[in-house]
Write a protein that holds these residues in place. Structure first.
Motif, mmCIF file in Angstrom:
data_model
loop_
_atom_site.group_PDB
_atom_site.id
_atom_site.type_symbol
_atom_site.label_atom_id
_atom_site.label_comp_id
_atom_site.label_asym_id
_atom_site.label_seq_id
_atom_site.Cartn_x
_atom_site.Cartn_y
_atom_site.Cartn_z
ATOM 1 N N ASP A 1 -5.362 -4.968 -0.059
ATOM 2 C CA ASP A 1 -3.965 -4.528 -0.064
ATOM 3 C C ASP A 1 -3.375 -4.641 -1.463
ATOM 4 O O ASP A 1 -3.795 -5.486 -2.269
ATOM 5 C CB ASP A 1 -3.127 -5.378 0.895
ATOM 6 C CG ASP A 1 -3.417 -5.098 2.359
ATOM 7 O OD1 ASP A 1 -3.950 -4.006 2.652
ATOM 8 O OD2 ASP A 1 -3.115 -5.970 3.194
ATOM 9 N N THR A 2 -2.374 -3.812 -1.733
ATOM 10 C CA THR A 2 -1.597 -3.899 -2.972
ATOM 11 C C THR A 2 -0.132 -4.085 -2.613
ATOM 12 O O THR A 2 0.430 -3.304 -1.825
ATOM 13 C CB THR A 2 -1.765 -2.633 -3.836
ATOM 14 O OG1 THR A 2 -3.134 -2.508 -4.214
ATOM 15 C CG2 THR A 2 -0.908 -2.721 -5.100
ATOM 16 N N ALA B 1 -2.823 -7.004 -6.512
ATOM 17 C CA ALA B 1 -3.893 -6.717 -5.561
ATOM 18 C C ALA B 1 -4.286 -8.015 -4.859
ATOM 19 O O ALA B 1 -4.438 -9.061 -5.497
ATOM 20 C CB ALA B 1 -5.088 -6.125 -6.288
ATOM 21 N N ASN C 1 0.826 -1.215 0.000
ATOM 22 C CA ASN C 1 0.000 0.000 0.000
ATOM 23 C C ASN C 1 0.862 1.268 0.000
ATOM 24 O O ASN C 1 0.543 2.264 0.648
ATOM 25 C CB ASN C 1 -0.953 0.004 1.194
ATOM 26 C CG ASN C 1 -1.883 -1.192 1.190
ATOM 27 O OD1 ASN C 1 -2.242 -1.713 0.139
ATOM 28 N ND2 ASN C 1 -2.245 -1.662 2.381
#
Length: 309
Positions: free
Chosen positions: A283-284, A298, A219
């Motif tokens: 979340d990334t 992702a 993120n």
């Protein structure tokens, strides 16, 4: 050279492509896995064809990239970085076994779970402690058996960024049975979009490998900083051990294992889970290795557990 496997907008079929000046020069045939088995001549001839008589020339940013070898014959994942082994051992509540310094340890992971550089990654069913692992992978070109380390390095057709997505709670539970990891590592393995041939990396040679920075962020927050050059067991040694008593085949993938502090298991052990929480849907994760490329995924919900009894 930098090679990829991409989906052509014309016909939606897989093709091999050569990256040059930000553009992908596509081949009509064959696929990349069919070009790497002779030690280089087929790949060199294919590069000439891709530049002089391409199927198509497309901006690299406009195409869907798959993993360069989407269906590898096998994937072996080692533990070749000493700092990771020390930190992860603490996180899994055991000590580093002296055998790690005697032989390079590995397990087989799932070729059916290969994902491309931008593909979504589902959380493993039932996991509450889902994790990334920042790694480098070598792709076997010319096959061979019972190789010596110096000889074995010449069998590498190129390198990739690799992520061994890991369900730590499942991994820790199942390995109490003295086997595995299995389902703790079975859901997904991601690779960067371009196979980078060893000649491209020679200016960076250092230590047991190459002086290439390795980073991970979640993120947008930087989690991991490491270097490929810190590897304890070099890839020549990894391939030599993998080939002992058996045969490596073109397209086989050899993972380095996690760079030091290259996963949340380590970071949460050194610091805290409040500062470095486990991955959750939404979340990334971005993993990058200098000169090799990027994985950006992702995290999405996984399927529910189906009871066995």
């Amino acid at each position: 050279m930098r090679w990829c496997t991409y989906i052509s907008p014309a016909g939606q079929a897989e093709h091999a492509g050569l990256l040059r000046d930000g553009e992908i020069h596509g081949l009509r045939r064959p696929l990349l896995a069919e070009l790497i088995g002779d030690g280089g001549p087929r790949l060199a001839a294919a590069a000439e064809e891709a530049l002089n008589d391409p199927l198509e020339v497309l901006p690299a940013s406009s195409v869907r990239l798959l993993a360069p070898i989407p269906r590898p014959p096998s994937i072996r994942d080692f533990m070749a970085f000493e700092e990771h082994v020390r930190n992860a051992s603490r996180g899994l509540a055991h000590r580093v076994n002296p055998v790690w310094y005697e032989i390079p340890l590995f397990y087989f992971t799932n070729p059916a779970a290969v994902r491309g550089p931008l593909d979504e990654v589902p959380v493993a069913p039932g996991s509450q402690r889902f994790d990334y692992e920042l790694e480098i992978a070598a792709v076997v070109g010319r096959g061979g058996s019972d190789l010596a380390p110096r000889e074995a390095e010449q069998h590498i057709s190129g390198y990739l960024v690799m992520c061994d997505w890991s369900a730590r709670d499942i991994q820790q539970h199942e390995m109490r049975g003295m086997l595995g990891p299995a389902k703790g590592k079975d859901t997904a393995t991601s690779f960067s979009g371009f196979l980078v041939t060893p000649d491209e990396l020679e200016p960076y040679r250092g230590g047991n490998a190459y002086r290439l920075a390795m980073t991970a962020s979640v993120n947008g927050k930087l989690y991991t900083k490491g270097s490929f050059a810190d590897i304890h067991w070099g890839f020549g040694q990894l391939l030599a051990y993998a080939s002992r008593g058996t045969t490596l085949r073109p397209g086989d993938i050899i993972g380095s294992g996690t760079v030091g502090t290259g996963c949340i298991l380590e970071l949460s052990t050194i610091h805290s889970t409040e500062e470095y929480p486990w991955l959750q849907p939404g979340d990334t994760v971005r993993l990058e290795v200098e000169e090799l490329g990027v994985i950006e995924s992702a995290i999405v919900p996984g399927p529910p557990i189906i009871p066995l009894r």
